[in-house]
Design a protein around this motif. Structure first.
Motif, short mmCIF file in Angstrom:
data_model
loop_
_atom_site.label_atom_id
_atom_site.label_comp_id
_atom_site.label_asym_id
_atom_site.label_seq_id
_atom_site.Cartn_x
_atom_site.Cartn_y
_atom_site.Cartn_z
N LEU A 54 0.82 -1.21 0.00
CA LEU A 54 0.00 0.00 0.00
C LEU A 54 0.85 1.26 0.00
N PHE A 55 1.94 1.23 0.75
CA PHE A 55 2.84 2.38 0.82
C PHE A 55 3.43 2.69 -0.56
N ASN A 56 3.86 1.66 -1.28
CA ASN A 56 4.49 1.86 -2.58
C ASN A 56 3.51 2.28 -3.66
N LEU A 57 2.21 2.09 -3.43
CA LEU A 57 1.21 2.50 -4.41
C LEU A 57 0.79 3.96 -4.25
N LEU A 58 1.29 4.63 -3.20
CA LEU A 58 0.97 6.05 -3.03
C LEU A 58 1.55 6.86 -4.20
N PRO A 59 0.83 7.91 -4.65
CA PRO A 59 1.34 8.75 -5.75
C PRO A 59 2.47 9.67 -5.28
N VAL A 60 3.52 9.05 -4.78
CA VAL A 60 4.64 9.78 -4.17
C VAL A 60 5.94 9.36 -4.86
N TRP A 61 6.71 10.31 -5.26
CA TRP A 61 8.02 10.05 -5.86
C TRP A 61 9.06 9.82 -4.77
N PRO A 62 9.94 8.79 -4.85
CA PRO A 62 10.18 7.90 -5.98
C PRO A 62 9.52 6.53 -5.83
#
Length: 286
Positions: free
Chosen positions: A126-134
């Motif tokens: 879930l954390f990695n699917l956030l629209p957050v770079w990188p």
């Protein structure tokens, strides 16, 4: 002729070393090891997909709840390749769910360990699917935007979105949710990464242009660009969209219109080093 490496060079980010040390002295070392294993498995998904497309991969850097694969491919590969490489990491978590589903009844590991694997698999996914770079969500957002709008604008929107989302989560963590030092630490680290990306946005764009000029970009169709003769080359380049070949139509004061190929503009900028010249001047020189 040298062959491709079977395994990537893997670096451990200092932030992960700090978390490993904290885990050791606080008795949560097992949790850190499980997180590290899931993150490594996640990054190998990116690596396997990227190597299947023959990407040039320098290394993989691991940090808590994620990692970064450093490659020589920067906006010059087809959109579908970049999308698949980004998705390949989160897809690995599906295989972890399958592993849990198959092995849980066999009591291969203790139920408490299995619960930890399930919990961290959920959190990392879930954390990695956030629209957050990188993170992967941020890279997918950038890939999607850059397929339809100019590359430079897509990169800017991605970074600004990432900063706002990260700041919002950080404020929520500080004032609404139960406070956890690790979450705050990770979010601050991400904000610093975005600050660095923002400061480097000019060089990221130049790298995209240089790849385009030296013939390593991929174009599916031609799309016209309409500008005035007074626009600088960099202004024109800011309108370039990946996977599009541009013919530039120039209007002048006499209300006439001429056209020039993007290759001529890129050649004037990179080969002839005419950094401040206008597109009208490039046309007259040609």
């Amino acid at each position: 002729m040298t062959g491709r490496k079977l395994f990537p060079v893997i670096h451990i980010h200092p932030i992960l070393i700090i978390f490993l040390f904290i885990g050791f002295i606080t008795g949560t070392f097992m949790e850190i090891v499980i997180m590290l294993g899931i993150v490594l498995f996640h990054e190998l998904g990116h690596y396997i997909m990227a190597t299947s497309f023959q990407w040039r991969i320098k290394s993989i850097t691991l940090w808590v709840f994620g990692g970064v694969m450093d490659t020589d491919e920067h906006g010059n590969r087809p959109v579908y390749e970049e999308a698949l490489v980004s998705i390949a990491g989160p897809l690995q978590h599906v295989f972890i769910y399958l592993f849990i589903f198959i092995t849980a009844p066999m009591n291969v590991v203790s139920s408490s360990t299995m619960e930890l694997i399930l919990y961290y698999n959920n959190v990392i996914l879930l954390f990695n699917l956030l629209p957050v770079w990188p993170l992967d969500g941020g890279k997918c957002l950038f890939t999607l935007l850059s397929a339809f709008i100019p590359y430079k604008k897509a990169h800017t929107i991605t970074i600004l979105t990432s900063v706002w989302v990260s700041a919002g989560i950080l404020i929520t963590q500080l004032f609404i949710l139960p406070f956890t030092l690790s979450s705050v630490f990770i979010l601050l680290f991400i904000l610093l990464e975005n600050r660095t990306e923002w400061k480097q946005r000019y060089y990221v764009f130049l790298r995209f242009l240089s790849k385009r000029f030296y013939g390593t970009s991929y174009a599916k169709k031609s799309v016209p660009i309409y500008v005035s003769s007074a626009r600088t080359l960099f202004d024109v380049f800011s309108l370039f969209i990946r996977e599009r070949k541009h013919v530039i139509y120039i209007s002048n004061q006499e209300d006439n219109r001429s056209k020039i190929d993007e290759e001529e503009c890129l050649r004037a900028y990179f080969h002839e080093k005419q950094y401040s010249i206008t597109v009208g001047e490039v046309k007259r020189m040609g």
